[in-house]
Enzyme design. Structure first.
Site, PDB file in Angstrom:
ATOM      1  N   TYR A  51      -7.474 -16.836  55.738  1.00 53.25           N
ATOM      2  CA  TYR A  51      -7.766 -18.046  56.519  1.00 53.25           C
ATOM      3  C   TYR A  51      -8.652 -17.684  57.705  1.00 53.25           C
ATOM      4  O   TYR A  51      -8.227 -16.990  58.633  1.00 53.25           O
ATOM      5  CB  TYR A  51      -6.478 -18.728  56.995  1.00 53.25           C
ATOM      6  CG  TYR A  51      -5.578 -19.246  55.887  1.00 53.25           C
ATOM      7  CD1 TYR A  51      -6.074 -19.492  54.607  1.00 53.25           C
ATOM      8  CD2 TYR A  51      -4.231 -19.502  56.106  1.00 53.25           C
ATOM      9  CE1 TYR A  51      -5.252 -19.963  53.591  1.00 53.25           C
ATOM     10  CE2 TYR A  51      -3.406 -19.976  55.100  1.00 53.25           C
ATOM     11  CZ  TYR A  51      -3.926 -20.201  53.838  1.00 53.25           C
ATOM     12  OH  TYR A  51      -3.109 -20.665  52.826  1.00 53.25           O
TER      13      TYR A  51
HETATM   14  N1  LIG Z   1      -1.302 -20.900  48.669  1.00 58.22           N
HETATM   15  C1  LIG Z   1      -2.419 -21.579  48.664  1.00 58.22           C
HETATM   16  O1  LIG Z   1      -3.300 -21.392  47.820  1.00 58.22           O
HETATM   17  C2  LIG Z   1      -2.634 -22.622  49.728  1.00 58.22           C
HETATM   18  C3  LIG Z   1      -3.709 -23.528  49.621  1.00 58.22           C
HETATM   19  C4  LIG Z   1      -3.871 -24.489  50.649  1.00 58.22           C
HETATM   20  C5  LIG Z   1      -2.981 -24.517  51.707  1.00 58.22           C
HETATM   21  N2  LIG Z   1      -1.953 -23.605  51.786  1.00 58.22           N
HETATM   22  C6  LIG Z   1      -0.978 -23.619  52.912  1.00 58.22           C
HETATM   23  O2  LIG Z   1      -0.413 -24.916  52.991  1.00 58.22           O
HETATM   24  C7  LIG Z   1      -0.693 -25.485  54.279  1.00 58.22           C
HETATM   25  C8  LIG Z   1      -0.910 -26.958  54.134  1.00 58.22           C
HETATM   26  O3  LIG Z   1      -1.920 -27.221  53.148  1.00 58.22           O
HETATM   27  P1  LIG Z   1      -2.863 -28.459  53.289  1.00 58.22           P
HETATM   28  O4  LIG Z   1      -3.608 -28.338  54.575  1.00 58.22           O
HETATM   29  O5  LIG Z   1      -3.635 -28.624  52.050  1.00 58.22           O
HETATM   30  O6  LIG Z   1      -1.751 -29.621  53.441  1.00 58.22           O
HETATM   31  P2  LIG Z   1      -1.781 -31.190  53.488  1.00 58.22           P
HETATM   32  O7  LIG Z   1      -0.645 -31.558  54.385  1.00 58.22           O
HETATM   33  O8  LIG Z   1      -1.780 -31.752  52.121  1.00 58.22           O
HETATM   34  O9  LIG Z   1      -3.168 -31.594  54.167  1.00 58.22           O
HETATM   35  C9  LIG Z   1      -3.432 -31.366  55.516  1.00 58.22           C
HETATM   36  C10 LIG Z   1      -4.509 -32.345  55.955  1.00 58.22           C
HETATM   37  O10 LIG Z   1      -3.933 -33.640  55.984  1.00 58.22           O
HETATM   38  C11 LIG Z   1      -4.439 -34.357  57.083  1.00 58.22           C
HETATM   39  N3  LIG Z   1      -3.266 -34.706  57.903  1.00 58.22           N
HETATM   40  C12 LIG Z   1      -2.187 -33.940  58.198  1.00 58.22           C
HETATM   41  N4  LIG Z   1      -1.308 -34.624  58.934  1.00 58.22           N
HETATM   42  C13 LIG Z   1      -1.850 -35.848  59.123  1.00 58.22           C
HETATM   43  C14 LIG Z   1      -1.419 -36.999  59.787  1.00 58.22           C
HETATM   44  N5  LIG Z   1      -0.251 -37.034  60.435  1.00 58.22           N
HETATM   45  N6  LIG Z   1      -2.235 -38.107  59.775  1.00 58.22           N
HETATM   46  C15 LIG Z   1      -3.415 -38.093  59.112  1.00 58.22           C
HETATM   47  N7  LIG Z   1      -3.867 -37.007  58.453  1.00 58.22           N
HETATM   48  C16 LIG Z   1      -3.097 -35.906  58.457  1.00 58.22           C
HETATM   49  C17 LIG Z   1      -5.440 -33.485  57.791  1.00 58.22           C
HETATM   50  O11 LIG Z   1      -6.692 -33.819  57.233  1.00 58.22           O
HETATM   51  P3  LIG Z   1      -8.015 -33.925  58.146  1.00 58.22           P
HETATM   52  O12 LIG Z   1      -8.291 -32.496  58.541  1.00 58.22           O
HETATM   53  O13 LIG Z   1      -9.009 -34.510  57.203  1.00 58.22           O
HETATM   54  O14 LIG Z   1      -7.654 -34.798  59.298  1.00 58.22           O
HETATM   55  C18 LIG Z   1      -5.030 -32.085  57.356  1.00 58.22           C
HETATM   56  O15 LIG Z   1      -6.126 -31.198  57.338  1.00 58.22           O
HETATM   57  C19 LIG Z   1      -1.884 -24.691  54.828  1.00 58.22           C
HETATM   58  O16 LIG Z   1      -1.933 -24.680  56.231  1.00 58.22           O
HETATM   59  C20 LIG Z   1      -1.598 -23.324  54.274  1.00 58.22           C
HETATM   60  O17 LIG Z   1      -0.638 -22.653  55.090  1.00 58.22           O
HETATM   61  C21 LIG Z   1      -1.778 -22.679  50.806  1.00 58.22           C
END
Ligand SMILES: NC(=O)c1ccc[n+]([C@@H]2O[C@H](COP(=O)([O-])OP(=O)(O)OC[C@H]3O[C@@H](n4cnc5c(N)ncnc54)[C@H](OP(=O)(O)O)[C@@H]3O)[C@@H](O)[C@H]2O)c1
Length: 342
Positions: A51
């Site tokens: 990251y």
């Molecule tokens: N193992 C893997 O391959 C893998 C892959 C991806 C992620 N991860 C892990 O999983 C975590 C979460 O993944 P993800 O970021 O894809 O999760 P997610 O919760 O599906 O998406 C996060 C996105 O949702 C939006 N968001 C979050 N809270 C919000 C709210 N209260 N209101 C409006 N929009 C909101 C934001 O988008 P905007 O930025 O557009 O505002 C944020 O960037 C990462 O931080 C990482 O630690 C792991």
């Protein structure tokens, strides 16, 4: 915030994902978000060496220097980073990458060290033996896998069991109301083998927040801007069936007086075997919106309404087992002895 057991740890039922920390989330805001998360009862943080090419781990370091014992700290290895260079899961690289993560994070031990994805170029036994070595050396306390297909995870778990190597205690798969393929094979495997499940992308990269509408996609949102090869690319995520999930979540959120995102998280939290969705808020306000999810209990009818529009794919042999033999959708495993780590 509610807690549960994961391998040797007691963890909060939300894990704070640090993927954007030190990147889209500036470092000072990121550290304030970890403070807020911990103050609200959270104790589980997930990052990865890749990251921001180490920026996420470096951003967490000053916070960890003050509060190391307040969190269960998870990171990952597999993808290319400039320190230690290269990529993949060869034994030498795993050892070097672990040292680099320990250095960047400024800690003596990583609690949960996860393989970010499989590496077909390295024999599985070599990777698993190297990971076991890290546990024996006290560099990491427990092991997890991410993005493994079920057959490979089953093979790995059985190998660790047979060889007496440190077991995977968790799987980190993509899993949300709009990506439910994990229900076919991965979740039954994790329940049978006693692995915790840490869903990533629990809001479909923000799709399940009510921010995306059929007639109004936010220009700067992750789904709107994702390149076509990413899981959250708009043509995969912003489909009619997925919008019908958002309709259902919006209706239920209004009934409970909660944000839409909390409904999506509460649904995941009610799936048997799910340990802790990994939330990925970009801003403090987004974090604030999500924190109450662990005390939102959905009724069965609400869960059914959310589940109906975008079920997992109907595939063989599950379909044949269900329709012709009358077995449940997801067969379970009967065993004489538990497979590690339960
Ligand atoms: N193992 C893997 O391959 C893998 C892959 C991806 C992620 N991860 C892990 O999983 C975590 C979460 O993944 P993800 O970021 O894809 O999760 P997610 O919760 O599906 O998406 C996060 C996105 O949702 C939006 N968001 C979050 N809270 C919000 C709210 N209260 N209101 C409006 N929009 C909101 C934001 O988008 P905007 O930025 O557009 O505002 C944020 O960037 C990462 O931080 C990482 O630690 C792991």
């Amino acid at each position: 915030m509610r807690r549960t057991t994961l391998g040797p740890f007691e963890v909060s039922r939300l894990c704070l994902g640090a993927m954007l920390m030190g990147g889209a989330t500036p470092a000072d805001q990121a550290r304030a978000m970890v403070d807020r998360f911990v103050d609200s009862g959270g104790n589980f943080v997930d990052t990865a060496d890749v990251y921001g090419d180490g920026a996420s781990e470096r951003t967490l370091a000053p916070w960890l220097a003050r509060h190391r014992d307040r969190v269960v700290l998870a990171t990952k290895v597999r993808f290319g980073v400039s320190d230690p260079g290269g990529e993949g899961l060869s034994p030498e690289r795993i050892r070097a990458a672990c040292e680099a993560s320990l250095r960047r994070l400024g800690v003596d031990t990583i609690d949960l060290y996860q393989v970010h994805a499989p590496d077909p170029a390295v024999p599985l036994e070599d990777t698993l033996a190297a990971l076991d070595g890290l546990v024996r050396a006290g560099k990491v306390r427990a092991l997890g896998a991410s993005n493994f297909p079920a057959w490979l995870l089953a093979w790995a778990v059985a190998t660790q069991d047979r060889e007496g190597w440190a077991p995977f205690v968790s799987l980190q798969p993509q899993y949300s109301l709009v990506e439910r393929t994990a229900e076919l094979e991965l979740l039954p495997l994790c329940r049978a083998a006693g692995l915790g499940v840490l869903p990533w992308g629990p809001l479909g990269a923000g799709f399940l927040t009510g921010r995306y509408r059929r007639d109004r996609m936010p220009a700067d949102g992750r789904v709107s801007t994702a390149p076509g090869d990413l899981e959250e690319a708009a043509d995969r995520r912003a489909t009619e069936r997925n919008f019908r999930v958002v309709d259902a979540a919006t209706e239920i959120a209004e009934r409970h007086g909660r944000p839409v995102a909390q409904v999506a998280l509460a649904w995941l939290l009610g799936v048997p075997g799910v340990t802790a969705p990994i939330i990925g808020p970009r801003t403090p306000a987004q974090l604030e919106d999500l924190l109450g999810a662990t005390d939102l209990d959905l009724e069965d009818a609400e869960r059914a309404r959310l589940s109906e529009p975008a079920p997992p794919p109907d595939v063989s042999p599950h379909r044949m087992l269900r329709d012709q033999i009358g077995l449940p959708d997801v067969p379970t495993l009967r065993r004489h002895r538990p497979t590690t780590p339960t």
